[in-house]
Design an enzyme around this catalytic site. Structure first.
Site, PDB file in Angstrom:
ATOM      1  N   PHE A   2       3.259   0.526   1.185  1.00 57.32           N
ATOM      2  CA  PHE A   2       3.880  -0.097   2.348  1.00 57.32           C
ATOM      3  C   PHE A   2       4.793  -1.230   1.911  1.00 57.32           C
ATOM      4  CE2 PHE A   2      -0.134   1.513   4.047  1.00 57.32           C
ATOM      5  CZ  PHE A   2       0.277   2.098   5.233  1.00 57.32           C
ATOM      6  N   ASP A   3       5.927  -1.328   2.553  1.00 59.44           N
ATOM      7  CA  ASP A   3       6.697  -2.547   2.435  1.00 59.44           C
ATOM      8  C   ASP A   3       5.984  -3.576   3.312  1.00 59.44           C
ATOM      9  OD1 ASP A   3       9.131  -3.901   1.547  1.00 59.44           O
ATOM     10  OD2 ASP A   3       9.544  -4.024   3.689  1.00 59.44           O
ATOM     11  N   LYS A   4       6.158  -4.881   3.025  1.00 57.52           N
ATOM     12  CA  LYS A   4       5.429  -5.865   3.841  1.00 57.52           C
ATOM     13  C   LYS A   4       6.180  -6.227   5.113  1.00 57.52           C
ATOM     14  CE  LYS A   4       5.058 -10.367   2.896  1.00 57.52           C
ATOM     15  NZ  LYS A   4       5.414 -11.168   4.069  1.00 57.52           N
ATOM     16  N   LYS A  32      10.356  -2.228  -6.999  1.00 57.39           N
ATOM     17  CA  LYS A  32       9.591  -1.412  -6.067  1.00 57.39           C
ATOM     18  C   LYS A  32       9.589   0.047  -6.517  1.00 57.39           C
ATOM     19  CE  LYS A  32      10.151  -4.344  -2.007  1.00 57.39           C
ATOM     20  NZ  LYS A  32      10.620  -4.467  -0.617  1.00 57.39           N
ATOM     21  N   VAL A  82       6.520   3.661   2.606  1.00 57.55           N
ATOM     22  CA  VAL A  82       6.716   3.500   4.039  1.00 57.55           C
ATOM     23  C   VAL A  82       7.431   2.180   4.291  1.00 57.55           C
ATOM     24  CG1 VAL A  82       5.588   3.345   6.290  1.00 57.55           C
ATOM     25  CG2 VAL A  82       4.601   4.767   4.502  1.00 57.55           C
TER      26      VAL A  82
END
Lengths: 610, 76
Positions: free
Chosen positions: A304-306, A482, A499
Site C-alpha cells: 500500500f502507498d500511505k 518503491k 495499491v
C-alpha cells in the site's frame, strides 16, 4: 428459405413428434419421411454456412456436422440424422441465449448512458438522439435523468448521484461552474450543462471502452487451450478418416466427426472471464483482462502507498504545543507565513486557523527553505516554519522528546520559530481510512501479506502501520525505491500488487509491473497505467476484487477440467462404441451449456464477508 | 487502418478460427482479430490497400455473410 431459429425449432419439434407417433402407429415409411424432412430442414442453414466456409477452404464445426448428418441419411439412419441436426440447432439456440446472459453485466453498463437527450435550442428544450450531440451543446437535464456527457453546469443546481463514476452512493450538491460527469444521475434539481466531452471522450465512455477491451484479453491458460483445440479438431478428423479406411465402420467415423470440435473446452475460459469482469464492472472494479484476473487471484503480497491510500490524504492540525506564546498568537504567525504556500501541510494550518477564526495577515519576503520549510516576515518579526530535520541541520536544539512522542503517534511535526527562538510545535495528522485496519486483517485471513511504502518519517510510518496492522514498512521512500521494494516483496512472497490512489503515488504506480489504482475513474493517467481500477477511494473494494478474481479463476479452472473430462470420456465412449451420433451430439451440446451456466454463477458472486 | 465489425452474438469460439481463416483470404487484409466476448471482428488493412478500402470492406462483409456471420454495424 428464411426462417428464424425459434420457428425452425418449433417446426423441427413438430416433425420429430409426428415421426415418433407414426412409428408408434407402426408406419415405418412415414417415420422415415418425417425424420428425413426434419433433418433436411435443420441441416439446410448449417450446410449453407459450411459451403460458404468451404469456398475459403475453411472447415468449421458446421462442415463436420453437415457431413455427419448427410452421411447418416445415406446409410438410412434417419432418426440419427434428425436427432443430430436437431440437437445442434437447439444447442446453439440455448447457447446463444445463455451466452447473452454472461455478457449481460457488461452490456448493462450502457444503460447508464441515455439514448435520447434534451438540449436547449433558442431557449427551448429540444429532444435529440444522444449520438447527435456535439461539444458545446447545452444539455437540459431534470431530476431522475442521467447526464449524457461530461460538462460544466451553467445554470441551476442539483443533488447528483455520482456512483457510476466515484463509487460513492451518497448524492452531492453541485452548482454553477461545477463539473459533472456523463452517466451520473440527477436526484433532484434541473440543470443546464455545457457538453465538453462526449461519447468515447467522456470519462464514462472511456470506462466502457476499457471494459469492452478487457473482456477479450485472454488469460494465459486460454492460449494453451486454443493451441490444443487447433490441433485437436484436425487430429480427430484424420482419426475419423483413418478409422473408416481401417474398419469401414462408417457409423464410427461419422460419430468421431460430431465430437471433433471441443466446444466446451474452447468456450470454458472466455465465458468465466466475461462474467467475472462483468461482475466487477457492475461493482465499481475494472479488471483490464483475463490475464489480470489470473494474476490477482495469485497475489501473495499487497504493497500500500500511505498518503491517500491507507490514509485519507486530508491533513489536519491535531495538536499544538506553544512555548512562551499564546496559542492563537502562534497559529496567527504560522498561518500568516503559510498563506503564501500551496503545500498540503500549509493548507492544513490555514484550515485550522480558519476554524479558530484567526485571520492571517500577509507575510513579506517569503522564501522557501531547502527540505521542508518557509521563512518570511510577519508584522516585522522573522518567522520560520520547518521540519525537525531542517532545524537539526541548522544545529538548532529542539525538544526532541516531545517530537519523538508525537511522531511515534503517527503525527507529522512542524516547528515554528519566531525571531530565532522556537515558539511551538504543530502536529499534523492524516486520518487513517476507517476501513484500513479491517481490510488488512481480511487480507491476512486469506493469506495475503500487507506492506506499506511511504516517503514519510519512519516513526510516523511505524505508527500508521501499527494502527492498520501492517508489519512490513518501508519509510523515507523515493518513487524509485518503491519499485525496488516491490521487487523485493515479489522475491520473498510471490505475486505482489501495488495499491495507490494514483495521485500521491503516480510514478511508483506507473512503474510497478502490477498495480491497482483506487478512486481513479476520473484519473486518466491512473486508468492507463494500473491493471485494476477501483471506482471508489475507499479500500473496501480491494478484498472484493481479490475474492472475485479468485472466484473467476476457480470457475475457469473448473470449466476447463470439466470440459477436458467430457472430451476425453466422449472419445473413449465413441471408440468403445458406447456413444453413437445423436448421443455424442447431446453430450457435446450439454457440456457447452453446463460450462456457460457455471460461468453465469459468477454474475451473482458476492463477498462472503461484506 | 482498421475496420471494426459488430457481429451477431458469437457462440462458438471455433467460429473465431473460421472467421479468421476466411477473412485472411480477403484481398488487402493484413491482420484479423476476433473478439469473442464482444462479438466483434477487427480487420487491420495493409497500407497499400488504403485507396481501395471501401471495396475491400465490401468483400469482407460479403465473406462474413457467406460463412454465416452477418454484420450488424461497422465502425473505424
Amino acid at each position: 428459405m428464411k426462417m428464424d431459429v425459434k420457428s425452425r425449432l418449433t417446426l423441427l419439434t413438430i416433425l420429430l413428434v409426428l415421426g415418433w407417433i407414426s412409428r408408434w402407429l407402426s408406419q415405418p415409411l412415414l417415420f422415415h419421411a418425417f425424420m428425413i424432412t426434419a433433418a433436411s430442414v435443420a441441416i439446410f442453414p448449417i450446410a449453407k454456412t459450411a459451403i460458404g466456409g468451404l469456398r475459403y477452404k475453411v472447415i468449421g464445426i458446421d462442415t463436420l456436422v453437415s457431413i455427419a448428418v448427410i452421411g447418416a441419411m445415406l446409410i438410412f439412419e434417419t432418426w440419427e440424422a434428425a436427432a443430430v441436426s436437431y440437437l445442434y440447432t437447439l444447442g446453439h439456440y440455448l447457447e446463444n441465449r445463455t451466452l447473452k446472459k454472461t455478457r449481460g453485466a457488461i452490456a448493462s453498463l450502457l444503460e447508464n448512458i441515455p439514448t435520447r437527450v434534451s438540449i436547449i435550442k433558442d431557449n427551448i428544450p429540444v429532444e435529440i438522439m444522444a449520438n447527435e450531440l456535439t461539444v458545446g451543446d447545452i444539455l437540459f437535464v431534470r431530476s431522475g435523468e442521467r447526464i449524457a456527457a461530461d460538462g460544466m453546469i451553467i445554470q441551476g443546481s442539483a443533488m447528483i448521484n455520482e456512483s457510476s463514476i466515484t463509487g460513492e452512493s451518497v448524492s452531492i450538491v453541485k452548482n454553477i461552474g461545477d463539473s459533472v460527469y456523463g452517466s451520473t444521475l440527477i436526484d433532484t434539481g434541473v440543470l443546464h450543462i455545457e457538453a465538453q466531452h462526449i461519447g468515447e471522450d467522456s470519462t464514462y465512455g472511456r470506462i466502457i471502452a476499457l471494459v469492452e477491451e478487457a473482456q477479450d484479453k485472454k488469460a494465459k491458460i486460454q492460449r494453451s487451450l486454443e493451441t490444443f483445440a487447433q490441433y485437436y479438431t484436425p487430429g480427430i478428423i484424420l482419426l475419423s478418416i483413418f478409422v473408416y479406411i481401417m474398419t469401414r465402420d462408417i457409423r464410427l467415423a461419422l460419430t468421431l466427426l460430431v465430437i471433433s470440435c471441443p466446444g466446451a473446452l474452447v468456450i470454458s475460459a472466455p465465458v468465466s472471464i466475461v462474467a467475472g469482469i462483468g461482475n466487477g464492472a457492475k461493482n465499481g472494479i475494472l479488471f483490464k483482462g483475463g490475464d489480470v484476473m489470473e494474476k490477482l487471484s495469485d497475489v501473495k503480497a499487497v504493497a500500500f502507498d500511505k498518503t491517500g491510500t491507507l490514509t485519507q490524504g486530508e491533513l489536519s492540525v491535531e495538536q499544538v504545543v506553544p512555548y512562551d506564546i499564546d496559542h492563537s498568537k502562534l497559529i496567527y504567525y504560522a498561518a500568516s507565513l503559510e498563506s503564501s504556500s500551496e503545500h498540503p501541510l500549509a493548507k492544513a494550518v490555514l484550515r485550522y486557523a480558519a476554524q479558530l477564526d484567526i485571520r492571517p495577515s500577509m507575510a513579506r519576503e517569503v522564501e522557501i527553505l531547502p527540505g521542508f520549510g518557509l521563512r518570511g516576515k510577519v508584522d516585522d518579526l522573522i518567522v520560520i516554519i520547518g521540519s525537525p530535520r531542517w532545524f537539526d541541520e541548522q544545529r538548532i536544539p529542539l525538544p526532541d522528546a516531545i517530537i519523538e512522542q508525537l511522531e511515534s503517534a503517527g503525527l507529522t511535526v512542524i516547528i515554528v520559530s519566531i525571531n530565532e527562538k522556537i515558539h511551538g510545535l504543530l502536529a499534523i495528522a492524516d486520518q487513517i481510512r476507517p476501513s484500513a485496519h479491517y481490510v488488512v486483517q481480511r487480507l491476512k485471513r486469506i493469506g495475503i501479506v500487507s506492506a506499506m511504502l511511504t516517503g514519510d518519517h519512519p516513526r510516523v510510518a511505524q505508527s500508521i502501520g501499527r494502527q492498520c496492522g501492517i508489519e512490513h514498512i518501508q519509510a523515507h521512500c523515493l518513487p524509485q525505491d518503491k519499485v525496488r521494494y516491490l521487487d523485493q516483496l515479489k522475491k520473498q512472497y510471490g505475486m505482489t500488487v501495488m495499491v495507490g490512489d494514483g495521485i500521491n503515488d503516480a510514478p511508483a504506480l506507473a512503474n510497478a509491473d502490477f498495480g491497482i489504482a483506487m478512486g481513479s475513474y476520473t484519473n486518466h493517467t491512473a486508468m492507463e497505467s494500473a491493471d485494476v481500477i477501483l471506482s471508489s477511494s475507499s479500500l473496501d473494494k480491494l478484498p472484493y476484487a481479490i475474492e472475485l478474481s479468485k472466484a473467476t479463476t476457480r470457475n475457469m479452472k473448473t470449466n476447463i477440467v470439466f470440459a477436458l473430462i467430457v472430451a476425453f470420456s466422449l472419445m473413449i465412449g465413441v471408440l468403445t462404441k458406447h456413444v453413437f451420433l445423436s448421443v455424442g451430439m447431446l453430450i457435446h451440446e450439454l457440456s457447452v451449456l453446463i460450462v456457460i451456466l457455471n460461468a453465469i454463477r459468477l454474475l451473482t458472486f458476492k463477498s462472503k464477508d461484506a | 487502418m482498421n475496420t471494426k465489425y459488430q457481429l451477431q452474438t458469437l457462440t462458438c469460439p471455433s467460429c473465431a478460427m473460421k472467421i479468421k481463416a476466411a477473412l485472411g483470404k480477403v484481398a488487402g487484409v493484413e491482420h484479423v482479430e476476433v473478439l469473442f466476448n464482444a462479438s466483434k471482428v477487427v480487420i487491420t488493412w495493409k497500407n497499400e490497400a488504403e485507396s481501395v478500402i471501401p471495396l475491400a470492406e465490401k468483400s469482407a462483409e460479403e465473406t462474413l455473410d457467406r460463412i454465416g456471420f452477418p454484420v450488424i454495424s461497422k465502425s473505424k
